[in-house]
Motif scaffolding. Structure first.
Motif, PDB file in Angstrom:
ATOM      1  N   TRP A  83       6.077   5.907   1.200  1.00 48.17           N
ATOM      2  CA  TRP A  83       5.502   7.032   0.599  1.00 48.17           C
ATOM      3  C   TRP A  83       3.784   6.577   0.729  1.00 48.17           C
ATOM      4  CZ3 TRP A  83       3.049   7.574  -3.695  1.00 48.17           C
ATOM      5  CH2 TRP A  83       2.701   9.015  -4.445  1.00 48.17           C
ATOM      6  N   PHE A  84       3.177   5.070  -0.404  1.00 44.61           N
ATOM      7  CA  PHE A  84       1.852   4.640  -0.258  1.00 44.61           C
ATOM      8  C   PHE A  84       1.550   5.270   0.534  1.00 44.61           C
ATOM      9  CE2 PHE A  84      -0.826   2.089  -0.955  1.00 44.61           C
ATOM     10  CZ  PHE A  84      -1.432   2.257  -2.635  1.00 44.61           C
ATOM     11  N   ASP A  85       2.025   4.078   1.953  1.00 38.96           N
ATOM     12  CA  ASP A  85       1.673   3.388   2.674  1.00 38.96           C
ATOM     13  C   ASP A  85       1.153   5.449   3.995  1.00 38.96           C
ATOM     14  OD1 ASP A  85       1.154   1.005   2.027  1.00 38.96           O
ATOM     15  OD2 ASP A  85       3.133   0.985   4.508  1.00 38.96           O
ATOM     16  N   LYS A  86       1.565   6.365   3.171  1.00 45.61           N
ATOM     17  CA  LYS A  86       2.226   7.740   4.418  1.00 45.61           C
ATOM     18  C   LYS A  86       0.713   7.776   3.967  1.00 45.61           C
ATOM     19  CE  LYS A  86       4.207  11.729   5.734  1.00 45.61           C
ATOM     20  NZ  LYS A  86       4.100  13.128   4.600  1.00 45.61           N
ATOM     21  N   GLN A  87       0.695   8.094   2.194  1.00 45.72           N
ATOM     22  CA  GLN A  87      -0.537   8.991   1.574  1.00 45.72           C
ATOM     23  C   GLN A  87      -1.977   8.457   2.040  1.00 45.72           C
ATOM     24  OE1 GLN A  87       0.002  11.629   0.047  1.00 45.72           O
ATOM     25  NE2 GLN A  87       2.325  10.636   0.473  1.00 45.72           N
ATOM     26  N   TYR A  88      -1.898   7.592   1.902  1.00 47.86           N
ATOM     27  CA  TYR A  88      -3.072   6.009   2.216  1.00 47.86           C
ATOM     28  C   TYR A  88      -3.678   6.544   3.278  1.00 47.86           C
ATOM     29  CZ  TYR A  88      -5.936   1.479   1.671  1.00 47.86           C
ATOM     30  OH  TYR A  88      -7.153   0.926   2.200  1.00 47.86           O
ATOM     31  N   GLU A  89      -2.876   6.637   4.506  1.00 51.25           N
ATOM     32  CA  GLU A  89      -2.801   6.618   5.899  1.00 51.25           C
ATOM     33  C   GLU A  89      -3.017   8.738   5.980  1.00 51.25           C
ATOM     34  OE1 GLU A  89      -2.084   5.743  10.047  1.00 51.25           O
ATOM     35  OE2 GLU A  89      -0.063   5.316   9.024  1.00 51.25           O
ATOM     36  N   GLU A  90      -3.012   9.328   5.188  1.00 53.81           N
ATOM     37  CA  GLU A  90      -3.274  10.520   5.562  1.00 53.81           C
ATOM     38  C   GLU A  90      -4.596  10.813   4.943  1.00 53.81           C
ATOM     39  OE1 GLU A  90      -0.250  13.422   4.079  1.00 53.81           O
ATOM     40  OE2 GLU A  90       1.334  13.129   5.603  1.00 53.81           O
ATOM     41  N   LEU A  91      -5.329   9.628   3.607  1.00 54.33           N
ATOM     42  CA  LEU A  91      -6.608  10.406   3.295  1.00 54.33           C
ATOM     43  C   LEU A  91      -7.389   9.734   3.684  1.00 54.33           C
ATOM     44  CD1 LEU A  91      -5.106   9.991  -0.857  1.00 54.33           C
ATOM     45  CD2 LEU A  91      -6.267  12.252   0.410  1.00 54.33           C
ATOM     46  N   THR A  92      -7.250   8.041   4.770  1.00 55.79           N
ATOM     47  CA  THR A  92      -8.265   7.773   4.638  1.00 55.79           C
ATOM     48  C   THR A  92      -8.174   7.842   6.565  1.00 55.79           C
ATOM     49  OG1 THR A  92      -7.444   5.825   5.051  1.00 55.79           O
ATOM     50  CG2 THR A  92      -8.476   6.402   3.015  1.00 55.79           C
ATOM     51  N   GLY A  93      -6.824   7.879   7.322  1.00 56.14           N
ATOM     52  CA  GLY A  93      -6.932   7.741   8.738  1.00 56.14           C
ATOM     53  C   GLY A  93      -6.477   6.470   8.790  1.00 56.14           C
ATOM     54  N   HIS A  94      -6.599   5.528   8.351  1.00 60.79           N
ATOM     55  CA  HIS A  94      -6.175   3.756   8.153  1.00 60.79           C
ATOM     56  C   HIS A  94      -5.327   3.559   7.307  1.00 60.79           C
ATOM     57  CE1 HIS A  94     -10.264   4.095  10.192  1.00 60.79           C
ATOM     58  NE2 HIS A  94     -10.825   4.573   9.248  1.00 60.79           N
ATOM     59  N   HIS A  95      -4.186   3.134   7.660  1.00 55.38           N
ATOM     60  CA  HIS A  95      -2.536   2.868   7.500  1.00 55.38           C
ATOM     61  C   HIS A  95      -3.314   0.876   6.575  1.00 55.38           C
ATOM     62  CE1 HIS A  95       1.165   0.293   6.925  1.00 55.38           C
ATOM     63  NE2 HIS A  95       1.924   1.153   7.465  1.00 55.38           N
ATOM     64  N   PRO A  96      -2.518   1.091   5.485  1.00 56.88           N
ATOM     65  CA  PRO A  96      -2.956  -0.400   4.835  1.00 56.88           C
ATOM     66  C   PRO A  96      -2.730  -1.896   5.228  1.00 56.88           C
ATOM     67  CG  PRO A  96      -1.746   1.323   3.827  1.00 56.88           C
ATOM     68  CD  PRO A  96      -1.929   2.415   4.335  1.00 56.88           C
ATOM     69  N   GLU A  97      -1.705  -2.264   6.240  1.00 55.72           N
ATOM     70  CA  GLU A  97      -1.837  -3.294   6.955  1.00 55.72           C
ATOM     71  C   GLU A  97      -3.354  -3.441   7.704  1.00 55.72           C
ATOM     72  OE1 GLU A  97       2.435  -3.794   8.320  1.00 55.72           O
ATOM     73  OE2 GLU A  97       2.028  -4.168   6.690  1.00 55.72           O
ATOM     74  N   ARG A  98      -3.516  -2.288   8.660  1.00 60.11           N
ATOM     75  CA  ARG A  98      -4.883  -2.294   9.129  1.00 60.11           C
ATOM     76  C   ARG A  98      -5.972  -2.511   8.887  1.00 60.11           C
ATOM     77  NH1 ARG A  98      -5.929  -2.239  14.791  1.00 60.11           N
ATOM     78  NH2 ARG A  98      -7.710  -1.456  14.014  1.00 60.11           N
ATOM     79  N   VAL A  99      -6.325  -2.339   7.210  1.00 56.88           N
ATOM     80  CA  VAL A  99      -7.477  -2.582   6.422  1.00 56.88           C
ATOM     81  C   VAL A  99      -7.171  -3.675   6.222  1.00 56.88           C
ATOM     82  CG1 VAL A  99      -8.978  -1.626   4.235  1.00 56.88           C
ATOM     83  CG2 VAL A  99      -7.287   0.176   6.442  1.00 56.88           C
ATOM     84  N   ALA A 100      -6.322  -4.314   5.821  1.00 57.55           N
ATOM     85  CA  ALA A 100      -6.026  -5.589   4.609  1.00 57.55           C
ATOM     86  C   ALA A 100      -6.081  -6.876   6.369  1.00 57.55           C
ATOM     87  CB  ALA A 100      -4.359  -5.439   4.385  1.00 57.55           C
ATOM     88  N   ALA A 101      -6.062  -6.170   7.461  1.00 56.42           N
ATOM     89  CA  ALA A 101      -6.926  -7.440   8.191  1.00 56.42           C
ATOM     90  C   ALA A 101      -8.255  -7.053   8.211  1.00 56.42           C
ATOM     91  CB  ALA A 101      -5.331  -6.965   9.596  1.00 56.42           C
ATOM     92  N   HIS A 102      -8.796  -7.036   8.277  1.00 58.52           N
ATOM     93  CA  HIS A 102      -9.986  -6.880   8.591  1.00 58.52           C
ATOM     94  C   HIS A 102     -10.840  -6.285   6.881  1.00 58.52           C
ATOM     95  CE1 HIS A 102      -9.638  -5.354  12.647  1.00 58.52           C
ATOM     96  NE2 HIS A 102      -8.292  -5.103  11.705  1.00 58.52           N
ATOM     97  N   ILE A 103     -10.558  -7.916   6.072  1.00 56.44           N
ATOM     98  CA  ILE A 103     -11.385  -8.116   4.913  1.00 56.44           C
ATOM     99  C   ILE A 103     -12.950  -8.205   4.626  1.00 56.44           C
ATOM    100  CG2 ILE A 103     -11.601  -9.164   3.407  1.00 56.44           C
ATOM    101  CD1 ILE A 103      -8.494  -9.575   3.529  1.00 56.44           C
TER     102      ILE A 103
END
Length: 122
Positions: A83-103
């Motif tokens: 649920w968290f990942d879906k909400q995050y991705e809908e708000l930003t257009g990016h999945h949290p795991e992709r963001v974490a891969a580009h610190i």
């Protein structure tokens, strides 16, 4: 203690009101799940800012003992995580795991008694 800050765009068709709805759910309806998630990953502090000018962004600030490990923690089988990942991705257009891969890389840390540094002051 290590920290990180990064900015995420507001996805097309979304806005600050959508972010506030998500935050409201995290702080109320899903607060138990969210707290367990944050503690399990080792977060010491987590802040989200909504920047509206000159471009609309979400700015995230987080602290933990090992921020790189903290950001990469993920349980794909957990219903709250899904649920968290879906909400995050809908708000930003990016999945949290992709963001974490580009610190983000820290390029300056200034402190009133320690001065400036290219790394975290300890």
């Amino acid at each position: 203690m290590s920290s990180i800050a990064f900015a995420l765009p507001v996805a097309s068709g979304k806005n600050g009101a959508d972010a506030r709805k998500f935050v409201e759910a995290l702080l109320h309806d899903e607060s138990g799940h969210f707290k367990r998630r944050m503690l399990a990953r080792g977060y010491k502090r987590f802040q989200v800012f909504h920047q509206q000018w000159p471009v609309e962004l979400f700015v995230v600030y987080a602290e933990s003992d090992d921020i790189h490990t903290t950001l990469k923690g993920h349980d794909e089988d957990d219903d709250f995580e899904k649920w968290f990942d879906k909400q995050y991705e809908e708000l930003t257009g990016h999945h949290p795991e992709r963001v974490a891969a580009h610190i983000s890389e820290l390029v300056m840390d200034w402190h009133p008694t320690k001065g400036g540094s290219k790394t975290h002051h300890h």
